[in-house]
Design a protein around this motif. Structure first.
Motif, PDB file in Angstrom:
ATOM      1  N   VAL A 130       0.842  -1.200   0.000  1.00 36.33           N
ATOM      2  CA  VAL A 130       0.000   0.000   0.000  1.00 36.33           C
ATOM      3  C   VAL A 130       0.877   1.251   0.000  1.00 36.33           C
ATOM      4  CG1 VAL A 130      -1.731   1.324   1.269  1.00 36.33           C
ATOM      5  CG2 VAL A 130      -1.924  -1.162   1.133  1.00 36.33           C
ATOM      6  N   ALA A 131       1.961   1.232   0.786  1.00 35.27           N
ATOM      7  CA  ALA A 131       2.854   2.389   0.853  1.00 35.27           C
ATOM      8  C   ALA A 131       3.515   2.646  -0.495  1.00 35.27           C
ATOM      9  CB  ALA A 131       3.907   2.171   1.930  1.00 35.27           C
ATOM     10  N   ALA A 132       3.907   1.571  -1.194  1.00 38.75           N
ATOM     11  CA  ALA A 132       4.554   1.730  -2.499  1.00 38.75           C
ATOM     12  C   ALA A 132       3.576   2.313  -3.509  1.00 38.75           C
ATOM     13  CB  ALA A 132       5.070   0.383  -2.985  1.00 38.75           C
ATOM     14  N   ARG A 133       2.350   1.799  -3.508  1.00 42.78           N
ATOM     15  CA  ARG A 133       1.332   2.334  -4.432  1.00 42.78           C
ATOM     16  C   ARG A 133       1.025   3.795  -4.092  1.00 42.78           C
ATOM     17  NH1 ARG A 133      -2.515  -1.361  -6.492  1.00 42.78           N
ATOM     18  NH2 ARG A 133      -1.556  -3.401  -6.813  1.00 42.78           N
ATOM     19  N   THR A 134       0.986   4.092  -2.807  1.00 42.44           N
ATOM     20  CA  THR A 134       0.698   5.460  -2.382  1.00 42.44           C
ATOM     21  C   THR A 134       1.791   6.411  -2.830  1.00 42.44           C
ATOM     22  OG1 THR A 134      -0.508   4.664  -0.435  1.00 42.44           O
ATOM     23  CG2 THR A 134       0.270   6.950  -0.386  1.00 42.44           C
ATOM     24  N   SER A 135       3.043   5.965  -2.700  1.00 41.31           N
ATOM     25  CA  SER A 135       4.172   6.806  -3.109  1.00 41.31           C
ATOM     26  C   SER A 135       4.108   7.120  -4.599  1.00 41.31           C
ATOM     27  CB  SER A 135       5.488   6.096  -2.776  1.00 41.31           C
ATOM     28  OG  SER A 135       6.588   6.872  -3.199  1.00 41.31           O
ATOM     29  N   THR A 136       3.823   6.095  -5.403  1.00 41.75           N
ATOM     30  CA  THR A 136       3.720   6.311  -6.848  1.00 41.75           C
ATOM     31  C   THR A 136       2.562   7.254  -7.186  1.00 41.75           C
ATOM     32  OG1 THR A 136       4.631   4.108  -7.298  1.00 41.75           O
ATOM     33  CG2 THR A 136       3.390   5.177  -9.068  1.00 41.75           C
ATOM     34  N   ALA A 137       1.417   7.009  -6.541  1.00 37.56           N
ATOM     35  CA  ALA A 137       0.251   7.861  -6.788  1.00 37.56           C
ATOM     36  C   ALA A 137       0.514   9.292  -6.336  1.00 37.56           C
ATOM     37  CB  ALA A 137      -0.971   7.302  -6.065  1.00 37.56           C
ATOM     38  N   LEU A 138       1.235   9.450  -5.239  1.00 39.58           N
ATOM     39  CA  LEU A 138       1.538  10.784  -4.725  1.00 39.58           C
ATOM     40  C   LEU A 138       2.427  11.551  -5.683  1.00 39.58           C
ATOM     41  CD1 LEU A 138       1.293  12.839  -2.443  1.00 39.58           C
ATOM     42  CD2 LEU A 138       3.218  11.724  -1.307  1.00 39.58           C
ATOM     43  N   GLU A 139       3.407  10.868  -6.264  1.00 39.33           N
ATOM     44  CA  GLU A 139       4.277  11.521  -7.243  1.00 39.33           C
ATOM     45  C   GLU A 139       3.471  11.994  -8.451  1.00 39.33           C
ATOM     46  OE1 GLU A 139       7.453   8.951  -8.324  1.00 39.33           O
ATOM     47  OE2 GLU A 139       8.344   8.902  -6.318  1.00 39.33           O
ATOM     48  N   ASP A 140       2.589  11.122  -8.950  1.00 36.27           N
ATOM     49  CA  ASP A 140       1.770  11.485 -10.112  1.00 36.27           C
ATOM     50  C   ASP A 140       0.817  12.638  -9.772  1.00 36.27           C
ATOM     51  OD1 ASP A 140       3.006   9.466 -11.481  1.00 36.27           O
ATOM     52  OD2 ASP A 140       1.395   8.009 -11.196  1.00 36.27           O
ATOM     53  N   ALA A 141       0.191  12.552  -8.594  1.00 34.43           N
ATOM     54  CA  ALA A 141      -0.754  13.586  -8.193  1.00 34.43           C
ATOM     55  C   ALA A 141      -0.048  14.924  -7.981  1.00 34.43           C
ATOM     56  CB  ALA A 141      -1.478  13.174  -6.915  1.00 34.43           C
ATOM     57  N   THR A 142       1.136  14.882  -7.410  1.00 34.62           N
ATOM     58  CA  THR A 142       1.897  16.120  -7.189  1.00 34.62           C
ATOM     59  C   THR A 142       2.265  16.769  -8.508  1.00 34.62           C
ATOM     60  OG1 THR A 142       2.819  15.268  -5.114  1.00 34.62           O
ATOM     61  CG2 THR A 142       3.982  17.093  -6.164  1.00 34.62           C
ATOM     62  N   GLN A 143       2.683  15.953  -9.476  1.00 32.57           N
ATOM     63  CA  GLN A 143       3.042  16.489 -10.781  1.00 32.57           C
ATOM     64  C   GLN A 143       1.824  17.106 -11.469  1.00 32.57           C
ATOM     65  OE1 GLN A 143       6.194  16.792 -12.042  1.00 32.57           O
ATOM     66  NE2 GLN A 143       5.065  18.096 -13.467  1.00 32.57           N
ATOM     67  N   THR A 144       0.684  16.417 -11.359  1.00 33.68           N
ATOM     68  CA  THR A 144      -0.551  16.965 -11.943  1.00 33.68           C
ATOM     69  C   THR A 144      -0.923  18.279 -11.275  1.00 33.68           C
ATOM     70  OG1 THR A 144      -1.370  14.736 -12.452  1.00 33.68           O
ATOM     71  CG2 THR A 144      -2.996  16.516 -12.363  1.00 33.68           C
ATOM     72  N   LEU A 145      -0.810  18.317  -9.957  1.00 31.39           N
ATOM     73  CA  LEU A 145      -1.124  19.533  -9.208  1.00 31.39           C
ATOM     74  C   LEU A 145      -0.221  20.680  -9.631  1.00 31.39           C
ATOM     75  CD1 LEU A 145      -2.566  21.059  -6.913  1.00 31.39           C
ATOM     76  CD2 LEU A 145      -0.892  20.071  -5.331  1.00 31.39           C
TER      77      LEU A 145
END
Length: 277
Positions: A130-145
């Motif tokens: 879950v932490a690994a998926r969250t980290s990847t999603a966070l990177e993508d979301a931050t870039q989109t933001l």
């Protein structure tokens, strides 16, 4: 509905109604102050419009997203830990003997040796995934933001460049009005000369047109500023939802296997309890 102001208001603020030099000078002063006021209000709104795009605000927005994602991850990790703990508590609730007897101590030893490590490994495996998926999603979301904020910042910058000259226009108008007021006072007392009367009338006309336009721009800019704040807030919420959706999907994918491991661990724990009881 707007109410009509007392008649003396126009009498004391409209330079075109002045009959003496003193009256002309007095009536020009509020006009200059009004022009300065609307210019300052425009400038304040422009500053407020630009504030969310400064480096500190951008950094804070990203850090806020990371903090919210971390809190959500902590909640999921706590739920994973609790799911294993609940299985152990269920076994202890079924124990028929004394809780502090020799058999109970043996049950605890067997559970610690055979069941707890299984639950811990499962907890770590799920939590790490879950932490690994969250980290990847966070990177993508931050870039989109950041991309969305950058696009919005460009539009806001263009808007500021368009409106800023209008704020300066108000100050220029105020300076022109103040200069005319000074001329009227220096001209002495008595009736207003024709040239000053004409200048006063023309200045008042320009004031009415310019300030009406500036006031309208101020109101419009206020609405745009609110729209920008809403857009930034929406971008933040969308980024956070992007992270939480990824976390939710991950948990849903891992749930069947996780429940299977918990069931097997509980069944083994029940078998140990049956042996001892």
């Amino acid at each position: 509905m707007p109410q009509d102001l007392p008649g003396w208001v126009a009498e004391l603020t409209d330079p075109r109604r002045a009959t003496t030099l003193d009256e002309l000078a007095d009536r020009l002063v509020p006009l200059a102050e009004h022009a300065i006021d609307v210019s300052r209000r425009l400038q304040t709104l422009l500053n407020e419009l630009n504030d969310p795009f400064k480096r500190e605000a951008l950094y804070g927005r990203v850090e806020r997203l990371k903090a919210r994602a971390s809190e959500a991850l902590d909640e999921i990790t706590a739920e994973i830990t609790a799911s294993g703990q609940e299985r152990l508590e269920r076994i202890w609730a079924l124990w028929p003997g004394e809780k502090d007897g020799e058999d109970a101590r043996e049950l605890r030893r067997r559970l610690d040796a055979e069941i707890v490590p299984v639950l811990d490994r499962q907890r770590l495996r799920v939590a790490e995934e879950v932490a690994a998926r969250t980290s990847t999603a966070l990177e993508d979301a931050t870039q989109t933001l950041l991309t969305r904020v950058e696009e919005l910042a460009k539009a806001v910058t263009d808007l500021i460049h368009d409106v800023l000259p209008m704020a300066r226009e108000g100050l220029t108008l105020a300076s022109r009005i103040s200069a005319l007021s000074t001329r009227a006072r220096k001209a002495g007392r008595g009736p207003i000369p024709a040239q000053l009367q004409e200048s006063g009338t023309e200045t008042t006309r320009v004031f009415d047109e310019s300030v009406a336009r500036l006031e309208l721009e101020w109101a419009t800019l206020g609405a745009r500023s609110a729209g920008v704040r809403a857009a930034l807030r929406g971008a933040e919420e969308c980024a956070f939802s992007q992270v939480t959706n990824a976390m939710t999907l991950c948990v849903e994918e891992l749930a069947p296997e996780h429940v299977k491991v918990l069931n097997e661990a509980e069944a083994r724990a029940r078998a140990i309890m049956d042996e001892l009881s």
